[in-house]
Design an enzyme around this catalytic site. Sequence first.
Site, PDB file in Angstrom:
ATOM      1  N   ARG A  69       0.410  20.627  27.241  1.00 45.06           N
ATOM      2  CA  ARG A  69      -0.966  21.102  27.091  1.00 45.06           C
ATOM      3  C   ARG A  69      -1.190  22.278  28.039  1.00 45.06           C
ATOM      4  NH1 ARG A  69      -4.395  18.477  29.327  1.00 45.06           N
ATOM      5  NH2 ARG A  69      -3.265  16.776  30.305  1.00 45.06           N
ATOM      6  N   TYR A 209       2.583  22.542  20.181  1.00 46.87           N
ATOM      7  CA  TYR A 209       2.982  21.365  20.958  1.00 46.87           C
ATOM      8  C   TYR A 209       1.829  20.392  21.203  1.00 46.87           C
ATOM      9  CZ  TYR A 209       5.882  18.614  24.051  1.00 46.87           C
ATOM     10  OH  TYR A 209       6.624  17.589  24.593  1.00 46.87           O
ATOM     11  N   LYS A 218      -6.417  14.948  21.796  1.00 49.84           N
ATOM     12  CA  LYS A 218      -7.274  15.318  22.928  1.00 49.84           C
ATOM     13  C   LYS A 218      -8.481  16.156  22.478  1.00 49.84           C
ATOM     14  CE  LYS A 218      -4.344  13.422  25.791  1.00 49.84           C
ATOM     15  NZ  LYS A 218      -4.666  12.157  26.463  1.00 49.84           N
ATOM     16  N   HIS A 238     -10.701   8.345  27.937  1.00 54.68           N
ATOM     17  CA  HIS A 238      -9.258   8.477  28.115  1.00 54.68           C
ATOM     18  C   HIS A 238      -8.747   7.145  28.665  1.00 54.68           C
ATOM     19  CE1 HIS A 238      -5.778  10.962  30.091  1.00 54.68           C
ATOM     20  NE2 HIS A 238      -5.449  10.517  28.882  1.00 54.68           N
ATOM     21  N   SER A 260      -3.450  11.631  33.400  1.00 56.05           N
ATOM     22  CA  SER A 260      -2.205  11.787  32.650  1.00 56.05           C
ATOM     23  C   SER A 260      -1.003  11.455  33.540  1.00 56.05           C
ATOM     24  CB  SER A 260      -2.073  13.229  32.167  1.00 56.05           C
ATOM     25  OG  SER A 260      -3.229  13.576  31.439  1.00 56.05           O
ATOM     26  N   CYS A 262       0.213   8.573  34.725  1.00 54.46           N
ATOM     27  CA  CYS A 262       0.109   7.555  35.778  1.00 54.46           C
ATOM     28  C   CYS A 262       0.579   6.207  35.257  1.00 54.46           C
ATOM     29  CB  CYS A 262      -1.328   7.422  36.260  1.00 54.46           C
ATOM     30  SG  CYS A 262      -1.798   8.659  37.463  1.00 54.46           S
ATOM     31  N   LYS A 264       0.031   4.922  31.960  1.00 59.68           N
ATOM     32  CA  LYS A 264      -0.882   4.229  31.044  1.00 59.68           C
ATOM     33  C   LYS A 264      -0.123   3.490  29.954  1.00 59.68           C
ATOM     34  CE  LYS A 264      -4.581   6.253  29.395  1.00 59.68           C
ATOM     35  NZ  LYS A 264      -4.965   7.606  28.951  1.00 59.68           N
ATOM     36  N   THR A 265       0.890   4.175  29.386  1.00 60.28           N
ATOM     37  CA  THR A 265       1.642   3.534  28.298  1.00 60.28           C
ATOM     38  C   THR A 265       2.354   2.295  28.835  1.00 60.28           C
ATOM     39  OG1 THR A 265       1.878   5.695  27.269  1.00 60.28           O
ATOM     40  CG2 THR A 265       3.335   3.975  26.462  1.00 60.28           C
ATOM     41  N   ASP A 285      -3.883   5.299  25.019  1.00 59.39           N
ATOM     42  CA  ASP A 285      -4.370   6.581  25.547  1.00 59.39           C
ATOM     43  C   ASP A 285      -5.885   6.788  25.423  1.00 59.39           C
ATOM     44  OD1 ASP A 285      -3.779   9.063  26.798  1.00 59.39           O
ATOM     45  OD2 ASP A 285      -3.916  10.097  24.878  1.00 59.39           O
ATOM     46  N   ASN A 375       8.227  16.568  30.216  1.00 50.65           N
ATOM     47  CA  ASN A 375       7.131  16.233  29.293  1.00 50.65           C
ATOM     48  C   ASN A 375       7.657  16.032  27.864  1.00 50.65           C
ATOM     49  OD1 ASN A 375       4.335  15.732  28.817  1.00 50.65           O
ATOM     50  ND2 ASN A 375       4.122  17.777  27.931  1.00 50.65           N
ATOM     51  N   ARG A 377       8.779  14.003  24.554  1.00 54.79           N
ATOM     52  CA  ARG A 377       7.930  12.977  23.941  1.00 54.79           C
ATOM     53  C   ARG A 377       8.598  12.258  22.791  1.00 54.79           C
ATOM     54  NH1 ARG A 377       2.819  12.126  26.516  1.00 54.79           N
ATOM     55  NH2 ARG A 377       2.698  13.841  27.980  1.00 54.79           N
TER      56      ARG A 377
HETATM   57  O1  O2Y Z   1       1.620  17.668  26.725  1.00 53.68           O
HETATM   58  C1  O2Y Z   1       0.975  17.274  25.763  1.00 53.68           C
HETATM   59  O2  O2Y Z   1       0.566  18.007  24.897  1.00 53.68           O
HETATM   60  C2  O2Y Z   1       0.682  15.860  25.636  1.00 53.68           C
HETATM   61  S1  O2Y Z   1      -0.370  15.279  26.873  1.00 53.68           S
HETATM   62  C3  O2Y Z   1      -0.627  13.616  26.532  1.00 53.68           C
HETATM   63  C4  O2Y Z   1       0.023  13.008  25.493  1.00 53.68           C
HETATM   64  C5  O2Y Z   1      -0.209  11.675  25.233  1.00 53.68           C
HETATM   65  C6  O2Y Z   1      -1.103  11.003  25.996  1.00 53.68           C
HETATM   66  N1  O2Y Z   1      -1.746  11.595  27.010  1.00 53.68           N
HETATM   67  C7  O2Y Z   1      -1.506  12.874  27.315  1.00 53.68           C
HETATM   68  C8  O2Y Z   1      -2.256  13.423  28.487  1.00 53.68           C
HETATM   69  O3  O2Y Z   1      -1.983  14.499  28.969  1.00 53.68           O
HETATM   70  O4  O2Y Z   1      -3.171  12.717  28.959  1.00 53.68           O
HETATM   71 MN    MN Z   2      -3.574  10.902  27.927  1.00 54.17          MN
END
Ligand code: O2Y
Ligand code: MN
Length: 596
Positions: A69, A209, A218, A238, A260, A262, A264-265, A285, A375, A377
């Site tokens: 992101r 991405y 998001k 969130h 993000s 920390c 969560k999953t 999430d 990062n 996925r």
């Molecule tokens: O980097 C990305 O585009 C994904 S970020 C993300 C993906 C899944 C769940 N949470 C997040 C986050 O940044 O909180």
């Molecule tokens: Mn997230």
Amino acid sequence: MTKNQKLNQWVAEWTAICQPDRVHWCDGSEEENQQILDSMVASGMAVKLNEEKRPNSYYFQSDPSDVARVENRTFICSKKEEDAGPTNHWEDPVKMKEILLQKYTGCMKGRTMYVMPFSMGPLGSKIAHIGVQITDSPYVVVNMRIMTRMGSKVLDVLGDGDFVPCIHSVGAPLKPGQKDVKWPCAPIEEKFITHFPETHEIWSYGSGYGGNALLGKKCFALRIATVMAREQGWLAEHMLILGLTNPKGEKKYVAAAFPSACGKTNLAMLVPTIPGWKVECVGDDIAWMKFGADGRLYAINPEAGFFGVAPYTSMQTNPNALLSCRANTIFTNVGLTPDGDIWWEGIGTDCPAGTINWKNQVHDPASGEVCAHPNSRFTAPAYQCPAIDKDWENPAGVPISAILFGGRRPSTVPLIHEAMSWNHGVFMGSIVSSETTAAVIGQVGIVRRDPFAMLPFCGYNMGDYFGHWISIGKNAPDPTKLPKVFYVNWFRKENGKFLWPGYGDNSRVLAYIFDRCDGKGETVDTVIGKVPAPSAINIEGLKDMTPEKMAKVLNVDKEEWKKEIALIDEHYARFGSHLPKELAAELQGFKQRLGI
Ligand code: O2Y
Ligand code: MN
């Protein structure tokens, strides 16, 4: 074409602007999905993984400039700058649309424009909402099909109703005869992830991405949904949602917000280490919460899949996540083994010789470079999670008994403390802070204030968002039925080492929370709220844990908190007149308890 005139007209307008070679309305079928995947394999964008090892799964490598992101290219375009607030990047909506319309003009030349109707939440749920995304990325289509309910069935529910329009282009038109690249996108300074809160629109340009491109996640489920939630009196957060069952078979649901990366999953799918307890996953999430007829807060997971961080996901750290991606999964920016499977750091096995890294080079473990991008996925269907909750798709949602806030703090913040009231809980949420990691582009390892873990995800002024949380408490149909609020910190350290084991042992903290929701569990009052009495958390069978160490994990050091006050003062000052008076009063009360 559909029966929805607004949708037909909107697609026609954008077809004229983007000038794609073809327009394809996605029906969401298996056949369509397979055809899109086959075409990406044929063009070299995707690799089909070994069918025996990883059935129906695909591998992608993004452009090195497009791996996460992009917060500094993410904009909230409200008419007034003040309404975006101090934590968002703002641009005037008219100016932003002018800039972007130029970019969108002809941006899909040589490409197919896909039209994807999608539902955030179970189809037809009163808590769910519908969006339609236009995109020129087939990668986005196959990901959105996993992450949302996507296709013709959504149009049946939509009828002639309203939807959130989401425009997306990778920003890389093709000239006649021009060969496409593996991962088309625009340079960083030409990426724009923009939101128009007054009109509930999303315009994204230049990135293919994750959160920049899968607009249901998001952009819609958080940034635009926070705006809708404020207008309509609900919460878009969130937060993971988990079901917790005690040895007697009694069950409660917990929602938890963490910045993000920390874990969560990991928490959402945790395997408890205390006998007789069970954790089941509703979502990892995002949570949308509305009051039910019985006055309780009910939550749905608006998503249908997991877009999980791959590195360090293993059978030890999160078996349920690893098993969720055993088939029907898309992997992005991990390693590709010579036998057509995937590999990443911390997966639990040595890297097979000849593995290709995310930059498409043979990985050299001695080089010091990572094989999988930090990062990287997996996109996996939620129903494949062995710990998925039986009610994860219940249109009515699940009743929430407790809300947790947390962050990654090496000092000051104890393992768990409990709010003294709803407003005190809102105060706790408003001061969440954490060390940054690689999920966002920027500096790694600095502590940043991340209120409600929503810093990059709130679609309006964060001060007003605090006010919305206060008003949820005020307007609750039955305030005694509001969830209890807690703050947890799994990451406290001594001499650089974590004091608490984390992972499955976090079930010990969840069990304490369960008891607290029933009015049980011994507590001690402190300046920051209620902390567990020394023996209230079950540490039986916990290797290396002693009562002395536990005392350190739970310690509330007034001097450390006095230092924190200066930081909170600075943080609150940013919101000026938008800071709710109730939170100013909570801070004042805290100072008094600290004797300052
Ligand atoms: O980097 C990305 O585009 C994904 S970020 C993300 C993906 C899944 C769940 N949470 C997040 C986050 O940044 O909180
Ligand atoms: Mn997230």
